[in-house]
Design a protein around this motif. Structure first.
Motif, mmCIF file in Angstrom:
data_model
loop_
_atom_site.group_PDB
_atom_site.id
_atom_site.type_symbol
_atom_site.label_atom_id
_atom_site.label_comp_id
_atom_site.label_asym_id
_atom_site.label_seq_id
_atom_site.Cartn_x
_atom_site.Cartn_y
_atom_site.Cartn_z
ATOM 1 N N ASN A 127 56.651 67.482 105.004
ATOM 2 C CA ASN A 127 57.946 67.273 104.369
ATOM 3 C C ASN A 127 58.108 65.772 104.124
ATOM 4 O OD1 ASN A 127 59.106 66.187 106.863
ATOM 5 N ND2 ASN A 127 59.206 68.316 107.551
ATOM 6 N N PHE A 128 59.155 65.388 103.430
ATOM 7 C CA PHE A 128 59.307 63.997 103.020
ATOM 8 C C PHE A 128 59.323 63.032 104.208
ATOM 9 C CE2 PHE A 128 61.739 60.217 101.915
ATOM 10 C CZ PHE A 128 61.039 59.788 100.797
ATOM 11 N N SER A 129 59.941 63.422 105.314
ATOM 12 C CA SER A 129 60.069 62.519 106.463
ATOM 13 C C SER A 129 58.727 62.121 107.069
ATOM 14 C CB SER A 129 60.958 63.158 107.540
ATOM 15 O OG SER A 129 60.299 64.262 108.124
ATOM 16 N N GLU A 130 57.674 62.856 106.785
ATOM 17 C CA GLU A 130 56.350 62.561 107.342
ATOM 18 C C GLU A 130 55.484 61.694 106.422
ATOM 19 O OE1 GLU A 130 54.399 66.214 108.449
ATOM 20 O OE2 GLU A 130 56.004 66.787 109.827
ATOM 21 N N ILE A 131 55.990 61.322 105.252
ATOM 22 C CA ILE A 131 55.184 60.541 104.307
ATOM 23 C C ILE A 131 55.073 59.094 104.782
ATOM 24 C CG2 ILE A 131 55.012 59.699 101.926
ATOM 25 C CD1 ILE A 131 56.476 62.276 101.075
ATOM 26 N N GLY B 218 53.231 55.541 82.062
ATOM 27 C CA GLY B 218 51.974 55.423 82.806
ATOM 28 C C GLY B 218 52.150 55.168 84.282
ATOM 29 N N GLY B 219 53.348 55.424 84.815
ATOM 30 C CA GLY B 219 53.620 55.152 86.219
ATOM 31 C C GLY B 219 53.296 56.322 87.135
ATOM 32 N N ILE B 220 53.543 56.078 88.424
ATOM 33 C CA ILE B 220 53.231 57.032 89.492
ATOM 34 C C ILE B 220 54.527 57.467 90.163
ATOM 35 C CG2 ILE B 220 51.858 57.419 91.588
ATOM 36 C CD1 ILE B 220 50.202 56.491 89.092
ATOM 37 N N ILE B 221 54.636 58.776 90.407
ATOM 38 C CA ILE B 221 55.813 59.312 91.083
ATOM 39 C C ILE B 221 55.418 59.968 92.406
ATOM 40 C CG2 ILE B 221 57.109 59.639 88.937
ATOM 41 C CD1 ILE B 221 56.488 62.683 89.166
ATOM 42 N N LEU B 222 56.383 60.029 93.306
ATOM 43 C CA LEU B 222 56.275 60.776 94.558
ATOM 44 C C LEU B 222 57.307 61.877 94.438
ATOM 45 C CD1 LEU B 222 55.151 61.009 97.453
ATOM 46 C CD2 LEU B 222 56.923 59.394 98.167
ATOM 47 N N TYR B 223 56.874 63.138 94.527
ATOM 48 C CA TYR B 223 57.773 64.226 94.161
ATOM 49 C C TYR B 223 57.499 65.507 94.946
ATOM 50 C CZ TYR B 223 53.856 66.062 91.414
ATOM 51 O OH TYR B 223 52.642 66.576 91.023
ATOM 52 N N PRO B 224 58.526 66.366 95.070
ATOM 53 C CA PRO B 224 58.334 67.649 95.742
ATOM 54 C C PRO B 224 57.657 68.630 94.787
ATOM 55 C CG PRO B 224 60.578 67.509 94.949
ATOM 56 C CD PRO B 224 59.913 66.187 94.619
ATOM 57 N N THR B 225 56.802 69.475 95.340
ATOM 58 C CA THR B 225 56.152 70.498 94.520
ATOM 59 C C THR B 225 56.441 71.864 95.135
ATOM 60 O OG1 THR B 225 54.026 70.657 95.680
ATOM 61 C CG2 THR B 225 54.273 68.839 94.098
ATOM 62 N N ASP B 226 55.771 72.860 94.626
ATOM 63 C CA ASP B 226 55.894 74.208 95.180
ATOM 64 C C ASP B 226 55.130 74.345 96.495
ATOM 65 O OD1 ASP B 226 53.571 73.828 93.699
ATOM 66 O OD2 ASP B 226 53.462 75.896 93.012
ATOM 67 N N THR B 227 54.415 73.303 96.888
ATOM 68 C CA THR B 227 53.717 73.283 98.179
ATOM 69 C C THR B 227 54.200 72.043 98.934
ATOM 70 O OG1 THR B 227 51.784 72.138 97.233
ATOM 71 C CG2 THR B 227 51.723 74.566 97.290
ATOM 72 N N ILE B 228 53.323 71.074 99.131
ATOM 73 C CA ILE B 228 53.671 69.855 99.852
ATOM 74 C C ILE B 228 54.099 68.762 98.866
ATOM 75 C CG2 ILE B 228 52.207 70.370 101.829
ATOM 76 C CD1 ILE B 228 49.984 68.776 100.609
ATOM 77 N N TYR C 287 65.416 64.429 95.024
ATOM 78 C CA TYR C 287 65.592 65.869 95.174
ATOM 79 C C TYR C 287 64.688 66.403 96.287
ATOM 80 C CZ TYR C 287 65.461 70.828 93.809
ATOM 81 O OH TYR C 287 65.519 72.199 93.798
ATOM 82 N N ARG C 288 65.277 67.151 97.215
ATOM 83 C CA ARG C 288 64.607 67.831 98.326
ATOM 84 C C ARG C 288 64.078 66.901 99.428
ATOM 85 N NH1 ARG C 288 60.308 71.722 96.230
ATOM 86 N NH2 ARG C 288 59.820 71.726 98.423
#
Length: 187
Positions: A142-146, A15-25, A160-161
């Motif tokens: 991209n990840f650096s802007e989160i 039931g947790g939350i992830i931060l992950y790369p997708t096919d878009t942002i 990953y990514r």
């Protein structure tokens, strides 16, 4: 990537939350059938729960499990598209109630990205995919802007990514109405 999938899978199953790369942002995600997890995503984003979020699936064959009727035109669009496309379907089912729009619709994108495809395939359920930003802020390309607040609020951040500096684009959005009419929401 294998280790990230294993860890993300464990978080989703609990039931947790992830931060992950997708096919878009980059996206914030959770089990799309878990109301409590969906509620947490709204809280992390500081987003009104009246603004629906989309879900990712890895295979169009599973659409019938989450939408009452899949129009043939939707399958045709999925087959011919050459970029990520979210389709808004009427009459969503078997998803968290707080994820479904007040009109009963849901946005679903079939992902072509390797990480998300494998994750969803192993999870055996769709996952929420909403931009990794505070509501009202520009989406991170991209990840650096989160925003660090997002990173700190989730239960697992996929490695990953993270070093991919490609400027990502959001998906196109198409709505298929009850009369099977097609409306382009975002190109």
């Amino acid at each position: 990537m294998h280790n990230d999938i294993k860890k993300a899978l464990e978080v989703l199953k609990n039931g947790g939350i992830i931060l992950y790369p997708t096919d878009t942002i980059w996206g914030i995600g959770c089990d799309a059938t878990n109301e409590e997890a969906v509620k947490r995503v709204y809280e992390i984003k500081k987003r009104e729960d009246s603004k629906s979020m989309l879900v990712l699936m890895e295979n169009p064959n599973r659409l019938n499990s989450y939408v009452d009727e899949v129009p043939e035109i939707a399958l045709d669009l999925i087959d011919v598209t050459d970029k990520p496309m979210t389709i808004i379907y009427s009459n969503a089912k078997n998803l968290a109630k707080n994820l479904i729009n007040s009109d009963g619709s849901i946005g679903i994108r079939i992902t072509e990205e390797a990480f998300t495809q494998q994750l969803i395939q192993r999870f055996r359920k769709p996952i929420v995919s909403t931009s990794a930003n505070i509501s009202g802020d520009a989406p991170a390309q991209n990840f650096s802007e989160i925003n660090q607040a997002i990173i700190d609020a989730v239960d697992y951040v996929v490695e990953y990514r993270q070093d991919d500096m490609t400027k990502a684009q959001a998906s196109s959005i198409i709505k298929i109405g009850a009369d099977w009419g097609v409306q382009v929401i975002r190109e």
